[in-house]
Design an enzyme around this catalytic site. Structure first.
Site, PDB file in Angstrom:
ATOM      1  N   ARG A  48      -8.988 -14.377  -5.213  1.00  0.00           N
ATOM      2  CA  ARG A  48      -9.364 -15.728  -4.938  1.00  0.00           C
ATOM      3  C   ARG A  48     -10.635 -16.062  -5.077  1.00  0.00           C
ATOM      4  O   ARG A  48     -11.086 -17.239  -5.661  1.00  0.00           O
ATOM      5  CB  ARG A  48      -8.747 -16.133  -3.585  1.00  0.00           C
ATOM      6  N   HIS A 188       1.939   6.692  -0.190  1.00  0.00           N
ATOM      7  CA  HIS A 188       0.955   7.604  -0.443  1.00  0.00           C
ATOM      8  C   HIS A 188       1.138   8.813   0.227  1.00  0.00           C
ATOM      9  O   HIS A 188       0.638   9.872  -0.140  1.00  0.00           O
ATOM     10  CB  HIS A 188      -0.603   7.092   0.008  1.00  0.00           C
ATOM     11  N   GLU A 226      -1.003   8.687  15.808  1.00  0.00           N
ATOM     12  CA  GLU A 226      -2.157   8.082  15.370  1.00  0.00           C
ATOM     13  C   GLU A 226      -2.827   7.708  16.854  1.00  0.00           C
ATOM     14  O   GLU A 226      -2.365   7.221  17.566  1.00  0.00           O
ATOM     15  CB  GLU A 226      -2.245   7.132  14.411  1.00  0.00           C
ATOM     16  N   HIS A 250       7.143   6.463   5.299  1.00  0.00           N
ATOM     17  CA  HIS A 250       6.382   7.821   5.476  1.00  0.00           C
ATOM     18  C   HIS A 250       7.459   8.707   6.148  1.00  0.00           C
ATOM     19  O   HIS A 250       7.664   9.946   5.613  1.00  0.00           O
ATOM     20  CB  HIS A 250       5.066   7.681   6.230  1.00  0.00           C
TER      21      HIS A 250
HETATM   22  C1  BG6 Z   1      -0.406   3.277   6.227  1.00  0.00           C
HETATM   23  C2  BG6 Z   1       0.130   2.465   7.148  1.00  0.00           C
HETATM   24  O1  BG6 Z   1       0.771   3.283   5.242  1.00  0.00           O
HETATM   25  O2  BG6 Z   1      -0.412   4.858   6.589  1.00  0.00           O
HETATM   26  C3  BG6 Z   1      -0.830   2.699   8.506  1.00  0.00           C
HETATM   27  O3  BG6 Z   1       0.135   1.030   6.843  1.00  0.00           O
HETATM   28  C4  BG6 Z   1      -1.122   4.109   8.832  1.00  0.00           C
HETATM   29  O4  BG6 Z   1      -0.663   1.951   9.509  1.00  0.00           O
HETATM   30  C5  BG6 Z   1      -1.284   4.722   7.595  1.00  0.00           C
HETATM   31  O5  BG6 Z   1      -2.317   4.146   9.543  1.00  0.00           O
HETATM   32  C6  BG6 Z   1      -1.500   6.489   7.679  1.00  0.00           C
HETATM   33  O6  BG6 Z   1      -1.706   7.004   6.514  1.00  0.00           O
HETATM   34  P1  BG6 Z   1      -2.456   8.429   6.727  1.00  0.00           P
HETATM   35  O7  BG6 Z   1      -2.589   9.099   5.302  1.00  0.00           O
HETATM   36  O8  BG6 Z   1      -3.704   8.348   7.484  1.00  0.00           O
HETATM   37  O9  BG6 Z   1      -1.569   9.317   7.743  1.00  0.00           O
END
Ligand code: BG6
Length: 478
Positions: A48, A188, A226, A250
């Site tokens: 934007r 990812h 985490e 995940h």
């Molecule tokens: C993301 C989440 O997809 O993955 C985050 O939105 C999370 O909340 C993150 O912290 C964790 O990714 P990684 O690769 O650091 O374990």
């Protein structure tokens, strides 16, 4: 090195997002540095804010220097990369504005020529995806608009929808504009070396797979912990919560990788067939089974985080006991635990084997002290350990647990590449194995929706920051 992908332009919607700053631009820059990008690539940021190309380049530079000073020493290399960066100011909802994007993509770029191949990356909140995709189509930028003049692909970030229904709706919209082979639903985790290694570990070794079933395995525990909270993502978290943010994607993808059947071959479709089949076999929750199977938690102080409602009941922790109703896994519990602000940052899968039929050696109590385990540490260490019992030195014959360990760091000289390096390259090359197929997205949402329905209005339990979650978690492990 693999063959370079076709010349193409990466179009990043959400060019000012945290994801773009932390992951996309740094990965693209490094890929360029290492010579992995095609000879003629361009990156067009879309956002934007009203910026010129030059202002955008300066902004990207500034952010990368702030975040990754150690990779930014080579000024000449960055200048080369920077010359490939362009910018289009766009209100994503403004259909008319997309013609400017179209013009930039087909006429811009000077000596880099017309952009025949386009990779759209939606680094935007999920609710914007349908609007963007529809507008791409109106502007003649959709994949189904081009015949034989190049490809158009789209990468869509998670969460893909917010429940089963919205995921289906989103898919219908995207499916009108892009063929399934051109849609890359990114998680990812699937780009992590250690996650890709789960299949290799299972299916390239003769010694583990024969034991990988209900006859020999007592339980499987998957942890995504985490040590930090939601950081400054209060607004996102209030919409998502942990179930949508971590469990739907995940955690269930890790579960699918560790529990799936061997694929017919190592093609993207065969692997994704098996993952979908596995997710489909997960036993659904009912209001009756909830209390023995699910604990949701919220860390103390979550309600005081920025952009979080004072009375929020959003979960930042979940522990779930899954069962997989198929021949391999019937009645083996899969404990999945994930949370923010826990005692450590660690992702691991622990496979615990059944005890031998007799315990000759002691300690006398249960065998759990020395139970055999395979421990797949996904991060931060990238290791696989095998735990077994060994005789404690001395007169008495007592068993102690010991470990054999493989570590990526010490076993291989090659540095791994990060998930975003790999997945962007995969999408350019059209390799879909490490992207989630729509059927798996839907099975995963069905599981999360069922958990949410079963839990109903029951508020999450509070847990202390840097603990392992609510105490009642022990109850479902029993
Ligand atoms: C993301 C989440 O997809 O993955 C985050 O939105 C999370 O909340 C993150 O912290 C964790 O990714 P990684 O690769 O650091 O374990």
């Amino acid at each position: 090195m693999q063959q370079k992908p076709d010349n193409c332009t990466v179009v990043i919607f959400g060019a000012h997002s945290d994801l773009a700053a932390r992951k996309l631009f740094p990965s693209l820059y490094e890929l360029a540095l290492w010579g992995h990008l095609p000879d003629e690539y361009r990156i067009v940021g879309v956002g934007r804010a009203a910026l010129t190309h030059e202002e955008f380049r300066l902004k990207v530079h500034e952010k990368m220097v702030g975040l990754f000073p150690e990779t930014m020493h080579d000024k000449a290399a960055f200048a080369l990369f920077s010359a490939r960066l362009f910018y289009v100011t766009l209100d994503f909802a403004d259909t008319g504005g997309y013609h400017i994007l179209h013009k930039e993509l087909t006429e811009g770029g000077g000596e880099l020529g017309r952009d025949r191949n386009l990779l759209f990356y939606l680094a935007t909140p999920p609710a914007l995806a349908p609007v963007i995709v529809r507008n791409l189509q109106f502007a003649g930028l959709g994949e189904k608009e081009v015949f034989g003049v190049g490809w158009r692909k789209i990468i869509v970030e998670k969460p893909y929808g917010s429940d089963l229904q919205t995921a289906r709706e989103l898919n219908t919209v995207i499916g009108e504009v892009f063929h399934e082979e051109r849609i890359f639903r990114i998680d990812h985790y699937l780009g992590k070396e250690t996650v890709q290694n789960i299949m290799v570990f299972r299916f390239s070794n003769g010694i583990f797979e024969p034991l990988w079933n209900r006859q020999h395995i007592a339980n499987v525990a998957i942890t995504i912990a985490e040590e930090f909270g939601i950081r400054d993502r209060g607004a996102f978290y209030e919409e998502a919560g942990l179930l949508r943010d971590i469990l739907q994607n995940h955690a269930l993808q890790l579960l699918a990788s560790v529990a799936m059947e061997p694929p017919v071959d190592f093609s993207a479709e065969s692997v994704r067939d098996e993952k979908a089949k596995l997710l489909r076999s997960i036993r659904q929750f009912t209001p009756e089974s909830v209390s023995q199977s699910i604990v949701l938690g919220q860390y103390e102080g979550y309600r005081s985080e920025k952009n979080v409602a004072h009375g929020s009941t959003v979960e930042t922790f979940a522990a779930v006991k899954f069962f997989i109703d198929n021949w391999r896994w019937k009645d083996v519990p899969f404990f999945v635990k994930a949370g923010k602000n826990l005692a450590d940052t660690v992702t691991e899968i622990v496979i615990t084997f059944k005890c031998p039929p007799q315990n000759y050696f002691g300690p006398a109590e249960s065998c759990s002290y020395t139970a055999n385990q395979v421990i797949l540490r996904i991060q931060p260490e990238e290791t696989i350990a095998i735990k077994f019992g060994a005789k404690r030195p001395g007169e008495a014959v007592i068993t102690d647990p010991v470990y054999m360990k493989f570590d990526y760091k010490t076993s291989f000289a090659e540095a791994g590449i990060t998930p975003y390096h790999r997945l962007v390259l995969d999408a350019m090359a059209g390799e879909q194995m490490n992207f989630i197929r729509q059927d798996s997205v839907e099975y995963s949402w069905a599981i999360v929706d069922a958990i949410r329905n079963a839990v109903g209005d029951h508020p999450p339990e509070t847990y202390p920051v840097h603990s392992w979650g609510p105490e009642s978690v022990q109850g479902i492990y029993g």
